[in-house]
Design a protein around this motif. Structure first.
Motif, PDB file in Angstrom:
ATOM      1  N   ASP A 110       0.813  -1.220   0.000  1.00  0.00           N
ATOM      2  CA  ASP A 110       0.000   0.000   0.000  1.00  0.00           C
ATOM      3  C   ASP A 110       0.849   1.273   0.000  1.00  0.00           C
ATOM      4  OD1 ASP A 110       1.023  -0.183   2.563  1.00  0.00           O
ATOM      5  OD2 ASP A 110      -0.912   0.054   3.578  1.00  0.00           O
ATOM      6  N   ALA A 111       2.142   1.154  -0.292  1.00  0.00           N
ATOM      7  CA  ALA A 111       3.068   2.289  -0.179  1.00  0.00           C
ATOM      8  C   ALA A 111       2.912   3.319  -1.288  1.00  0.00           C
ATOM      9  CB  ALA A 111       4.508   1.783  -0.145  1.00  0.00           C
ATOM     10  N   ILE A 112       2.495   2.873  -2.453  1.00  0.00           N
ATOM     11  CA  ILE A 112       2.377   3.754  -3.616  1.00  0.00           C
ATOM     12  C   ILE A 112       1.026   3.487  -4.276  1.00  0.00           C
ATOM     13  CG2 ILE A 112       3.305   4.266  -5.921  1.00  0.00           C
ATOM     14  CD1 ILE A 112       6.073   3.507  -4.737  1.00  0.00           C
ATOM     15  N   GLN A 113       0.341   4.561  -4.593  1.00  0.00           N
ATOM     16  CA  GLN A 113      -0.956   4.450  -5.257  1.00  0.00           C
ATOM     17  C   GLN A 113      -0.775   4.575  -6.777  1.00  0.00           C
ATOM     18  OE1 GLN A 113      -3.562   3.579  -3.286  1.00  0.00           O
ATOM     19  NE2 GLN A 113      -1.886   3.564  -1.794  1.00  0.00           N
ATOM     20  N   PRO A 114      -1.647   3.920  -7.551  1.00  0.00           N
ATOM     21  CA  PRO A 114      -1.547   4.037  -9.007  1.00  0.00           C
ATOM     22  C   PRO A 114      -1.540   5.496  -9.453  1.00  0.00           C
ATOM     23  CG  PRO A 114      -3.119   2.325  -8.418  1.00  0.00           C
ATOM     24  CD  PRO A 114      -2.751   3.032  -7.135  1.00  0.00           C
ATOM     25  N   GLY A 115      -0.616   5.808 -10.361  1.00  0.00           N
ATOM     26  CA  GLY A 115      -0.512   7.157 -10.903  1.00  0.00           C
ATOM     27  C   GLY A 115       0.388   8.100 -10.127  1.00  0.00           C
ATOM     28  N   GLU A 116       0.826   7.701  -8.930  1.00  0.00           N
ATOM     29  CA  GLU A 116       1.723   8.590  -8.182  1.00  0.00           C
ATOM     30  C   GLU A 116       3.062   8.702  -8.900  1.00  0.00           C
ATOM     31  OE1 GLU A 116       0.620   8.897  -3.575  1.00  0.00           O
ATOM     32  OE2 GLU A 116       1.570   6.982  -4.084  1.00  0.00           O
ATOM     33  N   LYS A 117       3.612   9.912  -8.896  1.00  0.00           N
ATOM     34  CA  LYS A 117       4.911  10.199  -9.504  1.00  0.00           C
ATOM     35  C   LYS A 117       5.994   9.915  -8.475  1.00  0.00           C
ATOM     36  CE  LYS A 117       2.880  12.072 -13.108  1.00  0.00           C
ATOM     37  NZ  LYS A 117       2.737  11.362 -14.343  1.00  0.00           N
ATOM     38  N   VAL A 118       6.980   9.118  -8.875  1.00  0.00           N
ATOM     39  CA  VAL A 118       7.969   8.597  -7.936  1.00  0.00           C
ATOM     40  C   VAL A 118       9.388   8.942  -8.396  1.00  0.00           C
ATOM     41  CG1 VAL A 118       8.892   6.484  -6.891  1.00  0.00           C
ATOM     42  CG2 VAL A 118       6.431   6.690  -7.323  1.00  0.00           C
ATOM     43  N   GLY A 142       1.725   0.457  -9.729  1.00  0.00           N
ATOM     44  CA  GLY A 142       1.118   1.490 -10.563  1.00  0.00           C
ATOM     45  C   GLY A 142       1.783   2.846 -10.466  1.00  0.00           C
ATOM     46  N   GLY A 143       2.921   2.922  -9.772  1.00  0.00           N
ATOM     47  CA  GLY A 143       3.659   4.181  -9.681  1.00  0.00           C
ATOM     48  C   GLY A 143       4.320   4.525 -11.007  1.00  0.00           C
ATOM     49  N   GLU A 144       4.445   5.829 -11.267  1.00  0.00           N
ATOM     50  CA  GLU A 144       5.107   6.313 -12.478  1.00  0.00           C
ATOM     51  C   GLU A 144       6.451   6.917 -12.075  1.00  0.00           C
ATOM     52  OE1 GLU A 144       2.538   8.927 -14.714  1.00  0.00           O
ATOM     53  OE2 GLU A 144       0.799   7.661 -14.258  1.00  0.00           O
ATOM     54  N   ILE A 145       7.514   6.292 -12.490  1.00  0.00           N
ATOM     55  CA  ILE A 145       8.855   6.730 -12.094  1.00  0.00           C
ATOM     56  C   ILE A 145       9.281   7.875 -12.997  1.00  0.00           C
ATOM     57  CG2 ILE A 145      11.263   6.053 -11.802  1.00  0.00           C
ATOM     58  CD1 ILE A 145      10.047   3.139 -11.412  1.00  0.00           C
ATOM     59  N   ILE A 146       9.552   9.031 -12.368  1.00  0.00           N
ATOM     60  CA  ILE A 146       9.987  10.190 -13.155  1.00  0.00           C
ATOM     61  C   ILE A 146      11.491  10.175 -13.381  1.00  0.00           C
ATOM     62  CG2 ILE A 146       8.053  11.635 -12.456  1.00  0.00           C
ATOM     63  CD1 ILE A 146      10.386  13.149 -10.814  1.00  0.00           C
ATOM     64  N   SER A 147      12.239   9.566 -12.436  1.00  0.00           N
ATOM     65  CA  SER A 147      13.691   9.531 -12.573  1.00  0.00           C
ATOM     66  C   SER A 147      14.292   8.656 -11.481  1.00  0.00           C
ATOM     67  CB  SER A 147      14.265  10.944 -12.467  1.00  0.00           C
ATOM     68  OG  SER A 147      15.653  10.952 -12.764  1.00  0.00           O
TER      69      SER A 147
END
Length: 179
Positions: A110-118, A142-147
Motif C-alpha cells: 500500500d506504499a504507492i498508489q496508481p498514478g503517483e509520480k515517484v 502502478g507508480g510512475e517513475i519520473i527519474s
C-alpha cells in the motif's frame, strides 16, 4: 588539505573492501560533513525543480538517508524498499541477481498508489540490479517513475545502461572509473 568544491571530493575510497580488488566508494564521509551533505541533497533536487513528485523511494540502506532528506525538502512521502523480511506489513517481493547469487527486495503493497509520480534514490549505481528490482516493484503498484537519482555511478559496471534500457531517466552527481 585541498578545499572540497564538489560532491566527489567528500567521498573516500577504501582499497580492497569488502575483499581484494574492490575500490569501495564510501559515502559516509559525505553524509558526515554538513556542507557536503547539503551540497549532495541540493544537487540531487535541482533537476526536479517544478516537477510533480508524490513519493521518494529509497533503496536499502544508504538510499534511506538521501531519500528521507530529499522527501523532506520536497514535502512528500518517503517509501523504503528493503531486503526481504524487514518490512512489517503486507509486501510485494522482487528477486534480482547479484554478482554471486540472488537477493530479494520488498515494498509495502500500500506504499504507492496508481498514478503517483515517484523519484527513486540510492547512493551508488553499480550493476543496476537493486534499482531494477525496485523499479519493477514500483511499477507493479502502478507508480510512475519520473527519474532515478544516485550520488555515484560506476560506469564500468553498466548499471546506467540497464536502467536506461528500462526507459528510466538517470541522474548522477559523480562517477568513479573501475569497480
Amino acid at each position: 588539505m585541498p578545499k572540497k568544491t564538489a560532491v566527489k571530493d567528500y567521498i573516500r575510497t577504501i582499497v580492497d573492501f569488502p575483499h581484494e580488488g574492490i575500490m569501495f566508494r564510501d559515502v559516509t564521509t559525505l553524509f558526515a560533513d554538513p556542507r557536503g551533505f547539503r551540497m549532495a541533497i541540493d544537487q540531487m533536487l535541482h533537476p526536479y525543480a517544478g516537477e510533480r513528485i508524490d513519493k521518494v523511494v529509497g533503496l536499502e540502506a544508504r538510499g534511506f538517508i538521501m531519500g528521507g532528506a530529499i522527501a523532506h525538502q520536497l514535502s512528500v512521502g518517503f517509501v523504503p524498499i528493503r531486503k526481504k523480511g524487514k518490512l512489517p506489513g503486507r509486501t510485494l517481493s522482487q528477486d534480482y541477481k547479484l554478482e554471486y547469487g540472488e537477493a530479494i527486495v520488498e515494498i509495502h503493497e500500500d506504499a504507492i498508489q496508481p498514478g503517483e509520480k515517484v523519484l527513486v534514490v540510492d547512493d551508488l549505481l553499480a550493476t543496476g540490479g537493486t534499482a531494477s528490482a525496485g523499479i519493477k516493484l514500483i511499477e507493479r503498484l502502478g507508480g510512475e517513475i519520473i527519474s532515478c537519482a544516485f550520488i555515484v555511478d560506476l560506469p564500468d559496471l553498466g548499471g546506467r545502461k540497464v536502467l536506461e534500457d528500462l526507459g528510466m531517466d538517470v541522474h548522477v552527481l559523480c562517477e568513479f572509473d573501475g569497480e
